[in-house]
Design an enzyme around this catalytic site. Structure first.
Site, short mmCIF file in Angstrom:
data_model
loop_
_atom_site.label_atom_id
_atom_site.label_comp_id
_atom_site.label_asym_id
_atom_site.label_seq_id
_atom_site.Cartn_x
_atom_site.Cartn_y
_atom_site.Cartn_z
N HIS A 40 0.86 -1.20 0.00
CA HIS A 40 0.00 0.00 0.00
C HIS A 40 0.89 1.24 0.00
O HIS A 40 1.25 1.76 1.06
CB HIS A 40 -0.90 -0.01 1.24
CG HIS A 40 -1.95 1.05 1.23
ND1 HIS A 40 -3.27 0.79 0.93
CD2 HIS A 40 -1.90 2.37 1.48
CE1 HIS A 40 -3.97 1.90 1.00
NE2 HIS A 40 -3.16 2.89 1.34
N HIS A 73 1.57 5.12 -2.06
CA HIS A 73 1.09 6.15 -3.00
C HIS A 73 2.25 6.55 -3.92
O HIS A 73 2.88 7.59 -3.74
CB HIS A 73 0.55 7.34 -2.22
CG HIS A 73 -0.66 7.00 -1.40
ND1 HIS A 73 -1.93 7.00 -1.93
CD2 HIS A 73 -0.78 6.62 -0.11
CE1 HIS A 73 -2.79 6.64 -0.99
NE2 HIS A 73 -2.13 6.41 0.12
N GLU A 84 -6.00 16.73 0.26
CA GLU A 84 -7.25 16.99 0.97
C GLU A 84 -7.28 18.36 1.65
O GLU A 84 -8.32 18.79 2.14
CB GLU A 84 -7.50 15.88 1.97
CG GLU A 84 -7.72 14.54 1.27
CD GLU A 84 -7.54 13.36 2.19
OE1 GLU A 84 -7.81 13.49 3.39
OE2 GLU A 84 -7.13 12.30 1.69
N THR A 112 -7.36 8.89 -2.18
CA THR A 112 -8.52 9.77 -2.16
C THR A 112 -8.85 10.36 -3.52
O THR A 112 -10.01 10.45 -3.92
CB THR A 112 -8.26 10.96 -1.20
OG1 THR A 112 -7.68 10.47 0.00
CG2 THR A 112 -9.55 11.69 -0.87
N ARG A 145 -14.65 10.50 3.82
CA ARG A 145 -14.27 10.67 2.41
C ARG A 145 -14.80 9.56 1.52
O ARG A 145 -14.57 9.54 0.31
CB ARG A 145 -12.75 10.75 2.30
CG ARG A 145 -12.14 11.95 3.00
CD ARG A 145 -10.67 11.76 3.30
NE ARG A 145 -10.49 10.70 4.30
CZ ARG A 145 -9.32 10.34 4.80
NH1 ARG A 145 -8.22 10.94 4.38
NH2 ARG A 145 -9.23 9.38 5.71
N HIS A 197 -9.92 0.86 2.38
CA HIS A 197 -9.45 1.89 3.30
C HIS A 197 -10.47 2.01 4.42
O HIS A 197 -11.64 2.33 4.19
CB HIS A 197 -9.32 3.23 2.57
CG HIS A 197 -9.27 4.42 3.49
ND1 HIS A 197 -8.09 5.04 3.81
CD2 HIS A 197 -10.24 5.08 4.15
CE1 HIS A 197 -8.34 6.04 4.64
NE2 HIS A 197 -9.65 6.09 4.86
N HIS A 237 -5.40 -0.08 7.39
CA HIS A 237 -5.42 0.95 8.44
C HIS A 237 -6.21 0.48 9.67
O HIS A 237 -6.75 1.31 10.41
CB HIS A 237 -6.02 2.27 7.94
CG HIS A 237 -5.54 2.73 6.60
ND1 HIS A 237 -4.24 2.61 6.19
CD2 HIS A 237 -6.22 3.32 5.57
CE1 HIS A 237 -4.12 3.11 4.96
NE2 HIS A 237 -5.31 3.54 4.56
N ASP A 272 1.51 2.74 3.91
CA ASP A 272 0.75 3.90 3.41
C ASP A 272 1.74 4.96 2.93
O ASP A 272 1.47 6.16 3.01
CB ASP A 272 -0.17 4.46 4.48
CG ASP A 272 -1.31 5.31 3.92
OD1 ASP A 272 -1.53 5.27 2.69
OD2 ASP A 272 -1.95 6.03 4.69
N SER A 332 0.00 11.81 2.25
CA SER A 332 0.06 13.07 2.98
C SER A 332 -0.54 12.87 4.36
O SER A 332 -1.61 12.29 4.49
CB SER A 332 -0.71 14.16 2.23
OG SER A 332 -0.72 15.36 2.96
#
Length: 391
Positions: free
Chosen positions: A64, A66, A73, A102, A166, A198, A227, A288, A292
């Site tokens: 996981h 990014h 966000e 997201t 979200r 998520h 998570h 993760d 951010s």
């Protein structure tokens, strides 16, 4: 002539603890793991590394990350940049799975795939998931099942947001269809066909996933809620979910020191699962990484940080310090995510036929040497191979 790397006198975890072994890597694979491999017996030149008794463990599988950045966000300025190769290999990560997160609007599946292929060229192994937080999904071909079948790098779907402000608030039937697409696509492509969810801190927690297990024939192995250590009630639900046969994914970057009050520290979560009799082959941990993170400040503002892949090894080392056996701890970031994503035993193992991905630890159990696909990327804690555009 093939590239040959001979590692002498390693304390080998394959991930079972085998004790003193020599390892022979040819090109990108492990070909021998023996008590002794004399250099002169090889018949071809080889680079030799004397591990001097250091633990040799499989390279981490971080499922996981990014890889093209995350966040956004707090507005466009809060988008994180693409991950760099040095951040990956210095963390001991040799295989990673990229996710959108997201933002499925200004970030695109095509960019995710291009980045994964670029990381492959730079020396690690990268895969991706199709989709993002929201439903309907952003896909490559217009259909998630087709993505899994037709695109080699696509292992499954994710991360679909649940119990989170979200989230797109998907219905139970929508989630059933997502899992069915992953399962059937995986069957037809010879892949695991998993869905990463998520998980936020909403009151429902994992209830919808439990309900799907009750109402459908979809095997629990296709579910990976991630998570799950962000809150105590969610973590307790996750322990039950693992006993039902699903995978549960801890996040190494969710720690009180990083601003996550009320979380279960990742190292503690590993120890608790072990002590509570949770099936440890169903427990995974990812970073993760490169997302951010917003840390609250006393004045009511927030400080933006980039989550680091290095938290993965920090929490593995921390779990060992809490009494978790090293061979149990490393499975959480090696064998288990490799099996969950259909990559075992090429990934998460150090045995003949496995990819030449390994970490040598120093006397303090820190990452000392990292080898990815047979190539030395880090030695003595110093990154030797950097990304194409790194300074």
């Amino acid at each position: 002539m093939p590239a040959c790397l001979l590692i002498k006198n390693a304390d080998l975890y394959d991930p079972d603890h085998l004790g003193k072994r020599d390892l022979l890597l040819v090109n990108d694979r492990v070909v021998l793991a023996e008590e002794e491999i004399p250099e002169k017996s090889l018949g071809i030149p080889a680079e030799v590394i004397d591990a001097a008794g250091a633990p040799a463990i499989p390279g981490y599988v971080d499922q996981h990350v990014h890889i093209i950045g995350g966040g956004g966000e707090a507005g466009p300025y809060s988008r994180t940049p693409e991950v760099q190769l040095s951040d990956i290999v210095s963390a001991g990560v040799t295989t990673l799975v990229g996710v959108l997160g997201t933002d499925g609007t200004s970030r695109h599946p095509e960019s995710l795939l291009a980045k994964a292929r670029g990381l492959d060229t730079e020396g690690v192994t990268a895969y991706v998931l199709t989709g993002s937080y929201e439903l309907p999904m952003r896909t490559f071909t217009g259909d998630a099942r087709r993505d899994i079948i037709l695109i080699d790098k696509v292992l499954g779907i994710g991360e679909v947001a649940l119990s989170d402000h979200r989230s797109s608030q998907p219905t139970l039937d929508e989630l059933k269809r997502v899992l069915t697409q992953a399962r059937v696509g995986g069957m037809l492509a010879g892949k695991a066909g998993v869905v990463q969810f998520h998980m936020g801190v909403g009151r429902a927690g994992l209830e919808k996933l439990f309900q799907i297990l009750e109402e459908t024939e979809i095997p629990a192995r296709h579910f990976i809620p991630t998570h799950v250590n962000r809150a105590v009630p969610l973590f307790k639900q996750a322990q039950v979910f693992a006993r039902r046969g699903g995978y549960i994914d801890l996040t190494s970057g969710i720690r009180a020191s990083d601003g996550f009050e009320g979380c279960v520290e990742p190292r503690q979560a590993i120890r608790i699962c072990l002590e509570d009799g949770v099936p440890m082959d169903r427990v995974t941990m990812s970073s993760d990484g490169n997302g951010s993170m917003s840390v609250p400040l006393p004045d009511g503002g927030a400080r933006l940080l980039v989550t680091r892949l290095s938290s993965l090894h920090q929490e593995i080392k921390g779990a060992v310090e809490l009494g978790v056996p090293l061979e149990t701890a490393i499975r959480v970031c090696g064998e288990n995510p490799a099996r969950a994503n259909g990559l075992w035993p090429r990934k998460g193992a150090l045995r003949p036929g496995s990819d030449g991905d390994l970490i040598l630890l120093d006397g303090e159990k820190n990452v000392d040497t990292v080898i990815a696909r047979g190539r030395v990327m880090v030695r003595g804690g110093q990154v030797l191979v950097k990304g194409t555009f790194e300074e």
